[in-house]
Design a protein around this motif. Sequence first.
Motif, PDB file in Angstrom:
ATOM      1  N   ALA A   1       4.845  23.517  55.768  1.00  0.00           N
ATOM      2  CA  ALA A   1       4.275  23.121  54.539  1.00  0.00           C
ATOM      3  C   ALA A   1       3.666  21.752  55.027  1.00  0.00           C
ATOM      4  CB  ALA A   1       4.888  23.088  53.515  1.00  0.00           C
ATOM      5  N   GLY A   2       2.801  21.424  53.891  1.00  0.00           N
ATOM      6  CA  GLY A   2       2.209  19.760  54.117  1.00  0.00           C
ATOM      7  C   GLY A   2       2.239  19.218  52.676  1.00  0.00           C
ATOM      8  N   ILE A   3       2.244  17.811  52.925  1.00  0.00           N
ATOM      9  CA  ILE A   3       1.912  16.877  51.959  1.00  0.00           C
ATOM     10  C   ILE A   3       0.835  15.960  52.271  1.00  0.00           C
ATOM     11  CG2 ILE A   3       3.270  15.047  50.386  1.00  0.00           C
ATOM     12  CD1 ILE A   3       5.918  16.370  50.902  1.00  0.00           C
ATOM     13  N   VAL A   4      -0.211  15.857  51.179  1.00  0.00           N
ATOM     14  CA  VAL A   4      -1.220  14.730  51.212  1.00  0.00           C
ATOM     15  C   VAL A   4      -1.030  14.053  50.130  1.00  0.00           C
ATOM     16  CG1 VAL A   4      -2.268  16.351  52.898  1.00  0.00           C
ATOM     17  CG2 VAL A   4      -2.844  16.499  50.547  1.00  0.00           C
ATOM     18  N   ASP A   5      -1.921  12.787  50.161  1.00  0.00           N
ATOM     19  CA  ASP A   5      -2.054  12.055  49.164  1.00  0.00           C
ATOM     20  C   ASP A   5      -2.844  12.802  47.857  1.00  0.00           C
ATOM     21  OD1 ASP A   5      -0.574  10.165  49.969  1.00  0.00           O
ATOM     22  OD2 ASP A   5      -2.411   8.761  50.584  1.00  0.00           O
ATOM     23  N   GLY A   6      -2.860  12.462  46.790  1.00  0.00           N
ATOM     24  CA  GLY A   6      -3.550  13.100  45.676  1.00  0.00           C
ATOM     25  C   GLY A   6      -5.084  12.758  45.625  1.00  0.00           C
ATOM     26  N   ASP A   7      -5.466  11.413  45.952  1.00  0.00           N
ATOM     27  CA  ASP A   7      -6.571  10.933  46.197  1.00  0.00           C
ATOM     28  C   ASP A   7      -7.681  11.460  45.155  1.00  0.00           C
ATOM     29  OD1 ASP A   7      -6.226   9.426  48.372  1.00  0.00           O
ATOM     30  OD2 ASP A   7      -6.587  11.125  49.743  1.00  0.00           O
ATOM     31  N   GLY A   8      -7.218  11.488  43.805  1.00  0.00           N
ATOM     32  CA  GLY A   8      -8.119  11.866  42.733  1.00  0.00           C
ATOM     33  C   GLY A   8      -8.483  13.454  42.470  1.00  0.00           C
ATOM     34  N   ARG A   9      -8.058  14.133  43.380  1.00  0.00           N
ATOM     35  CA  ARG A   9      -8.655  15.463  43.581  1.00  0.00           C
ATOM     36  C   ARG A   9      -8.541  16.388  42.153  1.00  0.00           C
ATOM     37  NH1 ARG A   9      -6.058  14.847  48.390  1.00  0.00           N
ATOM     38  NH2 ARG A   9      -7.141  15.390  50.223  1.00  0.00           N
ATOM     39  N   SER A  10      -9.377  17.094  41.589  1.00  0.00           N
ATOM     40  CA  SER A  10      -9.346  17.964  40.653  1.00  0.00           C
ATOM     41  C   SER A  10      -8.363  19.058  40.821  1.00  0.00           C
ATOM     42  CB  SER A  10     -10.656  18.425  40.333  1.00  0.00           C
ATOM     43  OG  SER A  10     -11.100  19.437  41.367  1.00  0.00           O
ATOM     44  N   GLN A  11      -7.938  19.634  39.716  1.00  0.00           N
ATOM     45  CA  GLN A  11      -7.033  20.864  39.640  1.00  0.00           C
ATOM     46  C   GLN A  11      -7.333  21.796  40.408  1.00  0.00           C
ATOM     47  OE1 GLN A  11      -3.926  20.348  38.186  1.00  0.00           O
ATOM     48  NE2 GLN A  11      -3.485  21.972  39.602  1.00  0.00           N
ATOM     49  N   GLN A  12      -8.800  22.054  40.415  1.00  0.00           N
ATOM     50  CA  GLN A  12      -9.248  23.270  41.177  1.00  0.00           C
ATOM     51  C   GLN A  12      -8.999  22.859  42.812  1.00  0.00           C
ATOM     52  OE1 GLN A  12     -13.239  24.159  40.570  1.00  0.00           O
ATOM     53  NE2 GLN A  12     -13.188  25.704  42.099  1.00  0.00           N
ATOM     54  N   GLU A  13      -9.379  21.627  43.306  1.00  0.00           N
ATOM     55  CA  GLU A  13      -9.058  21.149  44.555  1.00  0.00           C
ATOM     56  C   GLU A  13      -7.617  21.373  44.790  1.00  0.00           C
ATOM     57  OE1 GLU A  13     -12.498  17.846  45.519  1.00  0.00           O
ATOM     58  OE2 GLU A  13     -10.981  17.441  44.011  1.00  0.00           O
ATOM     59  N   ARG A  14      -6.749  20.941  43.832  1.00  0.00           N
ATOM     60  CA  ARG A  14      -5.374  21.000  44.366  1.00  0.00           C
ATOM     61  C   ARG A  14      -5.017  22.395  44.459  1.00  0.00           C
ATOM     62  NH1 ARG A  14      -2.226  16.687  43.090  1.00  0.00           N
ATOM     63  NH2 ARG A  14      -0.643  18.041  42.382  1.00  0.00           N
ATOM     64  N   ASP A  15      -5.418  23.304  43.480  1.00  0.00           N
ATOM     65  CA  ASP A  15      -4.859  24.666  43.655  1.00  0.00           C
ATOM     66  C   ASP A  15      -5.283  25.359  44.652  1.00  0.00           C
ATOM     67  OD1 ASP A  15      -3.716  24.458  41.124  1.00  0.00           O
ATOM     68  OD2 ASP A  15      -5.451  25.291  40.061  1.00  0.00           O
ATOM     69  N   ALA A  16      -6.430  25.027  45.439  1.00  0.00           N
ATOM     70  CA  ALA A  16      -6.993  25.635  46.745  1.00  0.00           C
ATOM     71  C   ALA A  16      -5.963  25.085  47.756  1.00  0.00           C
ATOM     72  CB  ALA A  16      -8.469  25.022  46.765  1.00  0.00           C
ATOM     73  N   LEU A  17      -5.665  23.918  47.695  1.00  0.00           N
ATOM     74  CA  LEU A  17      -4.646  23.400  48.914  1.00  0.00           C
ATOM     75  C   LEU A  17      -3.431  24.060  48.674  1.00  0.00           C
ATOM     76  CD1 LEU A  17      -5.546  19.404  49.073  1.00  0.00           C
ATOM     77  CD2 LEU A  17      -6.045  21.386  50.954  1.00  0.00           C
ATOM     78  N   ILE A  18      -2.991  24.075  47.569  1.00  0.00           N
ATOM     79  CA  ILE A  18      -1.468  24.538  47.388  1.00  0.00           C
ATOM     80  C   ILE A  18      -1.415  26.136  47.922  1.00  0.00           C
ATOM     81  CG2 ILE A  18       0.324  25.395  45.628  1.00  0.00           C
ATOM     82  CD1 ILE A  18      -0.703  22.704  44.178  1.00  0.00           C
TER      83      ILE A  18
END
Length: 548
Positions: free
Chosen positions: A358-375
Amino acid sequence: MSDALPPETTIATWTIPRVSGDPLTIDSAVGEVITVVGANGAGKSALATYIAGQTPTGKLHRVLAQRKIWFAASGPNISASGREQMVNNLNYWNTAIDSRFLDHADGQRTDITLFDLLGKIAAEDQRIAELVLTERRTPEEIEAIIGTRLFDVLNSVLEKAGLVIRVKITDKQTFMAVHRELGNEYPIAQMSDGERSALLLAAEVLVAPDNCIILLDEPERHLHRSISAGLVEALIDSRTDCAFVVLTHDLDLALGLSARPGKVLAALGVNWSENTIAGWDINEFSTEADLTENARRAILGGRKRILFIEGTTDSLDYALYSLLFPAWTLSASGNCEWVIRSVEGIKKTQSHHWVDAAGIVDGDGRSQQERDALITKGIHPIKVSEVESLYYMPAVLTAVATKFTQLDGKDTEQRVCAAKAAGIAALASNQGLHRIAKKLATDEVSRKLVTAVPSEITDPKITFNLPSPYAEIRARLDELHAGDNYEELVRIASIRDSAFRDRVAAALGAQSKEQYQSVARRAIAESPALIAELRLEVADQLFDRSDH
């Protein structure tokens, strides 16, 4: 080598019992290297003993991990008859169960190695004399028959390993070391530990029988890391008639050997039933998998759960995530891109290994859509802008203030209020809100541009029409600042590029932000509740999968 076997000829086949109940079958072939990687206590030496016992007599030359590297004299202190009497004893001791930690011949092995080296050199000299005097061969014919002289091979190996010495024989049949640059000579008994270890390891390999399996148990022991990989690889190149088994916990050495023909095994542990081995936790690793070097290192290191993070092992990320996710092995990968590539590489090649990533990256102001795609890819953006923000969340701030209050008796609540006010003021000073809004807007547009690039480009001109998010972001920041909303400002602002951390630390009574962050980690480590709260700020799903 006169009796050289054709390439890829199998010398031995071993069936290794595994704790899973599914045995692992391994062939050892000429020209190939079987590399076994594992930490101390993972069962490597026990595996070496098992392999020695399962190999036909005379077909294995074992170099023990606990080999002795010192000797009293610079020549062999053993006679020809004494050497002959040791043959059967060595064969037995090399396969005895206690040979994984005990060498019954430690007093004789160095003498035997030097004796065999002298013997091989003398036999080579005798053969050359026969070719010259009896068969009247030309120098060209002799070179074609003999090949590179053994002594030249030995010194070439030492040079390729980066050692500044060469070795020569005296008329008294002893060995002298000669400094390549300075020219001074001294008996090999006076060499440094690293030089002696390299010489004895090289001699052990070069005197091994033709067409055998050479088993090197922790060859890097007693050697500097800058020497070990080059020495071992040079020795493998010098014995192309043999197969090699190398057991090591040096990941640099393992990565180098993994590029050679053969197999790479990762040993995670061994199960014992009294004095009998029940099985190894060992798996084969495919070197053809599309993995980053960080991913390869983590897998070869025998890890089962790997958490790739940004930064380095000295960064704030590593120090904090070590506290929050102790059930995972952390691998610091530098930047966000390399975290993503490492996790994707491991997940796409599940059939080649046995690890969870698994990986952890900084939030950097990502939208929820961007977050969900990475998750969905196993990458978890933290819920705040950057890792520094986690250190200054209100709960952590209060915990640190409590620590300082225990020292000087000042009011904790007043301390926290002062620190929050100082932090808010620092973010707003010198057009700070403008800079924060500008950075967040730039980052957002940059990410949208990447996703907006068409998969195929044929038109002579491409136009992007993206609305600027600056005004909306700035309005939100102004609203939070006017309402003294410390927590939300810390969540969305980039605090590392401002005076925020220094001002907050000073307001609490810390001498520096580094001292504050050190106290914060200590407070987090002592508070299961704080750990749980911060875990949820980092990755909900990852927390659900962690052992806790």
